[in-house]
Design an enzyme around this catalytic site. Structure first.
Site, PDB file in Angstrom:
ATOM      1  N   HIS A 121      -8.346   7.489 -11.009  1.00 18.84           N
ATOM      2  CA  HIS A 121      -8.663   8.301 -12.182  1.00 18.84           C
ATOM      3  C   HIS A 121      -8.772   7.359 -13.380  1.00 18.84           C
ATOM      4  CE1 HIS A 121      -7.851  11.184 -15.464  1.00 18.84           C
ATOM      5  NE2 HIS A 121      -8.142  12.160 -14.618  1.00 18.84           N
ATOM      6  N   ASP A 198       0.363   6.211  -9.002  1.00 16.36           N
ATOM      7  CA  ASP A 198      -0.036   7.428  -9.709  1.00 16.36           C
ATOM      8  C   ASP A 198       0.067   8.591  -8.712  1.00 16.36           C
ATOM      9  OD1 ASP A 198      -1.287   9.574 -10.890  1.00 16.36           O
ATOM     10  OD2 ASP A 198      -3.110   8.495 -11.444  1.00 16.36           O
ATOM     11  N   GLN A 201      -1.805  13.563  -8.120  1.00 14.16           N
ATOM     12  CA  GLN A 201      -2.467  14.416  -7.140  1.00 14.16           C
ATOM     13  C   GLN A 201      -1.667  14.586  -5.856  1.00 14.16           C
ATOM     14  OE1 GLN A 201      -5.198  16.225  -7.612  1.00 14.16           O
ATOM     15  NE2 GLN A 201      -5.346  15.467  -9.703  1.00 14.16           N
ATOM     16  N   LYS A 224       0.685  20.123 -12.541  1.00  8.82           N
ATOM     17  CA  LYS A 224       0.088  20.197 -11.205  1.00  8.82           C
ATOM     18  C   LYS A 224       1.115  20.650 -10.154  1.00  8.82           C
ATOM     19  CE  LYS A 224      -3.104  16.437 -12.352  1.00  8.82           C
ATOM     20  NZ  LYS A 224      -4.350  17.184 -12.579  1.00  8.82           N
ATOM     21  N   CYS A 362     -13.265  12.487 -13.901  1.00 15.63           N
ATOM     22  CA  CYS A 362     -12.601  11.311 -14.499  1.00 15.63           C
ATOM     23  C   CYS A 362     -12.431  10.210 -13.454  1.00 15.63           C
ATOM     24  CB  CYS A 362     -11.261  11.691 -15.113  1.00 15.63           C
ATOM     25  SG  CYS A 362     -11.394  12.730 -16.575  1.00 15.63           S
TER      26      CYS A 362
END
Length: 404
Positions: A121, A198, A201, A224, A362
């Site tokens: 991202h 990261d 997700q 999320k 993104c």
């Protein structure tokens, strides 16, 4: 097994209509919906004990402080961090990444290397580019393959004594690919470099154990994982958080202040300047409680069932191509149909009450790799159903017929 009908009753927004049609929400990779129990926690805070934390002797302040720090402990236990103070509450994943990048600006030297993956991202690309511009460090990239996976042979070749930092997402937001972060962390540590994962997700689908992973940093966003917007989590090993300088100056992060010299507070307050999103932090803990009550293994199994069901039907549509075909994926399908622009398909689906994401998500380098302007992305959650997928498939077919 999950009782999907009962679960859906927990989410008020799923009862609404969009353009006269029942809402079908397939944009979960951008933001999950919020269960009533989290909404109630936010209302309860403002209605009953709204006060600033860590600074007052009065009852409301103490109640708010206790609730906020209890949420930190919930987050610590969820991620299996060794200590509560290894959990820094931030404004989101992007804020957490920038906090770490800012800290390394005082450590990284000219000519040293940092490595990012091609599946990132923008929020896990741009801060490192800015870091390299400040320090003179060299940014290198782990390339991707046609299937949307990382080229691990190229990764192995990029490991060198000059490498100091590696940044990679646990799961690609654009393709759903689950990256082999265990291998990446292990091999990176062999050359003495640190790793930031990261997890924005991944955390809706996977319950990461940061100690088992041996990650140096792991970041994610509350919105999320059934929590509110404006809250993020930065896990950092104590040794790294101690070594990095503060990101911002202000109240809360200080020990002693004089005009001659200021000393800083210990962890976690060193990185939490100013008044935080108090109710957001508390509600994040409630959201994690809710998801843990369902069980992440149950969530992952059901969402994979939805993914396989949708993928099979989508591939039956003539001219449709799915981007990201790794065998290891979360419940995300990115696709295009022929030369039809993804925005046009998304617009028609919206008229049918179906929310999907269109564009480059993104993740522009991924789209450049495939030489496409973007994709239609449908992302599923544990409160979605096969019946919704059937309606979605009919909607895609209708859009294709109208636009061909």
């Amino acid at each position: 097994m999950l009782d999907i009908k009962k679960i859906r009753e927990d989410f008020p927004i799923l009862k609404r209509e969009v353009n006269g049609k029942p809402l079908i929400y397939f944009d979960n990779a951008a933001t999950s919906q919020t269960p009533q129990v989290v909404i109630d926690a936010i209302v309860d805070y403002y209605a009953n004990y709204n006060a600033n934390i860590h600074r007052g002797v009065h009852s409301l302040s103490q109640e708010a402080t206790d609730a906020y720090e209890e949420a930190r402990i919930k987050i610590q236990k969820h991620f299996n961090a060794a200590q509560p103070y290894e959990i820094i509450l931030t404004a989101g994943t992007t804020h957490a990444i920038n906090l770490v990048a800012n800290g390394f600006a005082s450590i990284l030297k000219k000519g040293e290397e940092v490595l990012v993956s091609a599946l990132e991202h923008h929020s896990n690309i741009v801060p490192w580019q800015m870091l390299c511009e400040k320090t003179g460090a060299i940014l290198k990239v782990i390339p991707q393959t046609e299937s949307g996976e990382l080229d691990m042979d190229a990764f192995a070749k990029a490991l060198s004594p000059q490498l100091k930092l590696v940044f990679v997402n646990h799961v690609s937001n654009a393709l759903g690919t689950i990256n082999p972060i265990e291998e990446i962390i292990t091999e990176t540590h062999k050359v003495g470099a640190a790793v930031l994962i990261d997890g924005a997700q991944a955390t809706p689908h996977i319950k990461p154990d940061v100690q088992a992973l041996d990650a140096d940093f792991y970041v994610c966003s509350a919105h999320k994982i059934c929590g509110p917007t404006g809250v993020g989590v930065l896990y950092g090993k104590e040794e790294w958080l101690t070594k990095l300088p503060p990101y911002q100056g202000g109240g809360e992060m200080i020990d002693q202040v004089s005009f001659e010299k200021t000393t800083y507070a210990g962890l976690p307050h060193k990185f939490e300047a100013g008044t935080p999103n108090i109710c957001g932090g508390i509600a994040t803990g409630v959201g994690l409680d809710y998801m843990n009550g369902l069980g992440f293994d149950n969530i992952a199994a059901y969402e994979d069932e939805l993914l396989q069901y949708a993928t099979k039907q989508l591939l039956e549509i003539e001219g449709l191509k799915i981007y990201g075909t790794s065998a290891h994926k979360t419940a995300v399908v990115s696709f295009n149909v022929g030369e039809i622009h993804p925005y046009d398909i998304g617009t028609i689906l919206d008229k049918l009450g179906i929310a999907v994401r269109t564009g480059h998500h993104c993740a522009q380098p991924i789209m450049d790799f495939y030489k496409i302007p973007g994709t239609v992305r449908a992302s599923f959650s544990f409160y979605n159903t096969k019946e919704e997928i059937d309606t979605f498939i009919d909607g895609v077919k209708r859009a294709v017929a109208m636009l061909s």
